[in-house]
Enzyme design. Structure first.
Site, mmCIF file in Angstrom:
data_model
loop_
_atom_site.group_PDB
_atom_site.id
_atom_site.type_symbol
_atom_site.label_atom_id
_atom_site.label_comp_id
_atom_site.label_asym_id
_atom_site.label_seq_id
_atom_site.Cartn_x
_atom_site.Cartn_y
_atom_site.Cartn_z
ATOM 1 N N GLY A 52 0.819 -1.209 0.000
ATOM 2 C CA GLY A 52 0.000 0.000 0.000
ATOM 3 C C GLY A 52 0.850 1.254 0.000
ATOM 4 O O GLY A 52 2.074 1.195 0.184
ATOM 5 N N PRO A 53 0.234 2.404 -0.201
ATOM 6 C CA PRO A 53 0.969 3.675 -0.242
ATOM 7 C C PRO A 53 1.512 4.052 1.134
ATOM 8 O O PRO A 53 1.106 3.479 2.149
ATOM 9 C CB PRO A 53 -0.081 4.676 -0.725
ATOM 10 C CG PRO A 53 -1.388 4.053 -0.354
ATOM 11 C CD PRO A 53 -1.196 2.578 -0.447
ATOM 12 N N PRO A 54 2.419 5.026 1.187
ATOM 13 C CA PRO A 54 2.977 5.450 2.481
ATOM 14 C C PRO A 54 1.903 6.056 3.390
ATOM 15 O O PRO A 54 0.964 6.698 2.922
ATOM 16 C CB PRO A 54 4.015 6.522 2.091
ATOM 17 C CG PRO A 54 4.311 6.281 0.655
ATOM 18 C CD PRO A 54 3.053 5.736 0.056
ATOM 19 N N GLY A 55 2.049 5.808 4.693
ATOM 20 C CA GLY A 55 1.194 6.453 5.669
ATOM 21 C C GLY A 55 -0.134 5.784 5.928
ATOM 22 O O GLY A 55 -0.991 6.374 6.589
ATOM 23 N N GLY A 99 -0.422 2.824 7.552
ATOM 24 C CA GLY A 99 -0.366 2.052 8.786
ATOM 25 C C GLY A 99 0.188 0.651 8.641
ATOM 26 O O GLY A 99 -0.140 -0.225 9.442
ATOM 27 N N LYS A 100 1.039 0.419 7.651
ATOM 28 C CA LYS A 100 1.587 -0.927 7.450
ATOM 29 C C LYS A 100 2.497 -1.332 8.598
ATOM 30 O O LYS A 100 2.402 -2.446 9.130
ATOM 31 C CB LYS A 100 2.350 -0.986 6.115
ATOM 32 C CG LYS A 100 1.498 -0.684 4.892
ATOM 33 C CD LYS A 100 2.249 -0.883 3.604
ATOM 34 C CE LYS A 100 3.399 0.083 3.431
ATOM 35 N NZ LYS A 100 2.968 1.484 3.320
ATOM 36 N N THR A 101 3.406 -0.445 8.997
ATOM 37 C CA THR A 101 4.341 -0.767 10.074
ATOM 38 C C THR A 101 3.632 -0.907 11.418
ATOM 39 O O THR A 101 3.886 -1.848 12.173
ATOM 40 C CB THR A 101 5.433 0.319 10.167
ATOM 41 O OG1 THR A 101 6.096 0.419 8.901
ATOM 42 C CG2 THR A 101 6.451 -0.027 11.232
ATOM 43 N N SER A 150 -3.509 2.976 -19.138
ATOM 44 C CA SER A 150 -4.816 3.283 -18.545
ATOM 45 C C SER A 150 -5.459 4.549 -19.099
ATOM 46 O O SER A 150 -6.656 4.758 -18.916
ATOM 47 C CB SER A 150 -4.684 3.410 -17.027
ATOM 48 O OG SER A 150 -4.187 2.220 -16.472
ATOM 49 N N LYS A 202 -7.603 3.970 -7.533
ATOM 50 C CA LYS A 202 -8.041 5.037 -8.424
ATOM 51 C C LYS A 202 -9.404 5.583 -8.008
ATOM 52 O O LYS A 202 -9.627 6.799 -8.003
ATOM 53 C CB LYS A 202 -8.106 4.517 -9.860
ATOM 54 C CG LYS A 202 -6.753 4.264 -10.496
ATOM 55 C CD LYS A 202 -6.908 3.658 -11.882
ATOM 56 C CE LYS A 202 -5.550 3.398 -12.520
ATOM 57 N NZ LYS A 202 -5.690 2.752 -13.849
#
Length: 611
Positions: free
Chosen positions: A163-166, A168-170, A499, A542
């Protein structure tokens, strides 16, 4: 006579042995005497080397190795090195190398495990408390816990949070560790370019150390921790120092990692009890063999509603406490948080959103401190208004991109997917001028998107008569008397991918037919020369990006319907009208509000297959 000779020979042998013993003893006495002198001299110089201290070190190492519960191979290596160490003097260069190696062996948790009590309801509650949304991720984690509880042992699957940064992955990895009661360790793989950083350096090198995996086990002190392999998509590939991504193959393979070989330790290391969780922003840069060993779990960007809930539950209380205030000292209503999220941040995650909330909290901290100094706390207002937001954060950084644009022929809104994993909208502008039939493309475009533009123009030229762009008289000369210029704004940002094919085609049709496409309509999809609309990726990201930008209608390939129904949040689906297209004529109907702008007459130029 013979007896006398025999007795004499025996006596001579006895004398020789006695002489040899005396010689050896005198040599030992001499060495002892010299060593005592040497110690006395060193003591006078303040350089005394306490040999008893050296003996204590070896005794301590022996005890620690015995208590470490080493594997048979590791214990064999440790005993061999201990024997070498006992024969060495502490002043020898190799003494410290062997001693450090034995210390590492004794500190690796070969048999130390963290006891865990798996409570599914408790784990579910903790995940709900720590994270808002992310239902698919929570579901997968609870499945893992349930199987682990029933079976008692499970070769840990390698989950990759994509997923994109920020988003909550970590922090999600930390929550999993808390739910399991296991130790947590984060290994940052961004910028790792050397295989030795994973496998360790061989002891022949000066300053050799174990790799990041062995170091992590030593740090947590348990053989069943949770390792978060952060930014696995940014690990270096083949270089002069080996391929670190290839070293990770053994680490992440449940069938191999029970005998992982660290070059420094040089004994098999069992990683089968470690639960590995990887994070990545994009999947394209992860090598295929490495990707095959991981289970991808997509974490899309957040909607405005989710951001507000996250702010009220987590971000705002955290920042209020961090700035020395109590929770009652700052109150922010949902509409104020929405103004910050929509006007001052434009991201998939909540990292910048949290920074802006921190700025507001700092301003309120100054206001509170001033009121306290003047003993005027009764005049302090803890509620933050929308007007205060503008005074604190300044003018809004992001206006509504859709609302600010007026509909004009040749301007179309497309959907984009960024390399960081977030989605958004992309404007396409087309114009025409007198010329010689040239096509000009600007906006830092890649080769694939340039090809899409040429395909779009070819389709429009082939169907110009049907679309009413040309007549029988102007058909042969219309496109050779004018140039077409297509531009993608934000020219400093690179753009590529198939796309935009559908949006490019509609932009050209809008330009030549002088019809406007509503600014609240966006589209995505790949187009072929025959006018077929092909599916594309990143649909969930998107659409969420389009929702953030205020889009009300989205035109998608029909084969992407399953992505919308299965992945897009319900509240987003309820606020957007979806049009599914099998071919470009379906797109035309959706883009021009159901108006059929083409005729059913046969194009002037036809191509027939002849035998």
């Amino acid at each position: 006579m013979s007896i006398a000779i025999e007795l004499l020979a025996r006596q001579i042998n006895i004398l020789k042995v006695t002489q040899k013993v005396h010689s050896t003893m005198s040599k030992k006495h001499k060495e002892f005497y010299l060593r005592q002198q040497l110690n006395a001299i060193k003591e006078e110089l303040g350089e005394r080397d306490d040999s008893s201290h050296e003996d204590d070190d070896i005794t301590d190492l022996t005890k620690r190795i015995k208590e470490a519960g080493l594997s048979p191979e590791a214990n064999k290596a440790a005993q061999r090195e201990l024997k070498r160490l006992k024969r060495m003097h502490s002043t020898q260069a190799e003494y410290q190398v062997v001693r450090t190696y034995l210390e590492w062996l004794s500190e690796i948790p070969w048999s130390k495990s963290t006891s865990e009590i798996i409570d599914i309801d408790k784990a579910r509650q903790q995940l709900e408390d720590d994270h808002y949304g992310l239902e698919s991720v929570k579901k997968r984690i609870l499945e893992y816990l349930a199987v682990l509880k029933l079976k008692g042992d499970l070769k840990g699957p390698i989950l990759c949070l994509l997923g994109p940064p920020g988003v909550g992955k970590t922090s999600l990895g930390k929550s999993i560790a808390s739910a399991l009661g296991r130790k947590f360790h984060r290994i940052s793989l961004g910028g790792v370019r050397d295989e030795a950083e994973i496998r360790g350096h061989r002891r022949t090198y000066i300053g050799a150390m174990p790799g990041l995996i062995a170091q992590g086990l030593k740090r947590v002190g348990a053989n069943n921790p949770i390792f978060l392999l952060d930014e696995i998509d940014k690990v270096g590939h083949l270089s002069n120092h080996g391929d670190p991504s290839a070293a990770l193959l053994e680490v992440l393979d449940p069938e191999q990692n029970n005998t992982f070989n660290d070059h420094y330790l040089n004994v098999p290391l069992d990683l089968s009890k470690v639960l590995f969780i990887a994070t990545a922003n994009q999947v394209d840069t992860i090598p295929a063999p490495l990707l095959d060993r991981m289970e991808l779990i997509n974490i899309p960007g957040y909607t405005f509603e989710e951001k507000i809930n996250i702010a009220q539950r987590h971000l705002l209380p955290k920042q209020i406490t961090n700035h020395g205030l109590s929770l009652d000292d700052v109150k922010m209503l949902d509409e104020v948080l929405l103004k910050i999220a929509s006007g001052y941040t434009r991201e998939a995650g909540v990292r910048n959103f949290e920074r802006e909330i921190a700025s507001v909290c700092r301003a309120k901290a100054v206001e509170y401190a001033n009121a306290k100094d003047k003993n005027e706390l009764e005049n302090y207002n803890n509620e933050v208004t929308a007007k205060e937001i503008e005074n604190i954060l300044g003018v809004t950084k992001f206006d509504s991109e859709v609302a600010e644009r007026a509909a004009r022929p040749g301007v179309v809104t497309g959907l984009a997917w960024t390399s960081s994993g977030s989605g958004g909208i992309l404007f396409i502008e087309a114009t025409q001028m007198a010329g010689k039939g040239d096509l000009q493309l600007t906006g830092k475009l890649g080769e694939v998107i340039r090809e899409s533009a040429r395909i779009a123009l070819s389709w429009v030229r082939a169907h110009a008569f049907q679309l009413g762009i040309t007549t029988s008289k102007t058909e042969p000369t219309f496109f050779f008397q004018r140039d077409v210029h297509i531009h993608f704004p934000a020219g400093a940002i690179g753009k590529d991918g198939p796309s935009a094919g559908v949006a490019l085609t509609i932009a050209l049709v809008s330009l030549f037919t002088h019809r406007q496409v509503p600014t609240t309509t966006a589209m995505t999809g790949e187009i072929t020369l025959r006018g077929q609309v092909l599916p594309v990726g990143g649909i969930k990201e998107k659409i969420i990006g389009a929702h953030r930008a205020g889009i009300k209608k989205v035109i998608l390939p029909a084969r992407n319907r399953k992505d919308v129904e299965g992945d897009v949040p319900v509240n987003v689906k309820n606020e957007i009208n979806f049009v599914y297209a099998n071919n470009i004529f379906d797109v035309l109907l959706g883009a021009f509000e159901g108006e059929k702008i083409w005729s059913d007459s046969t194009p002037i130029v036809e191509f027939e297959s002849r035998l």
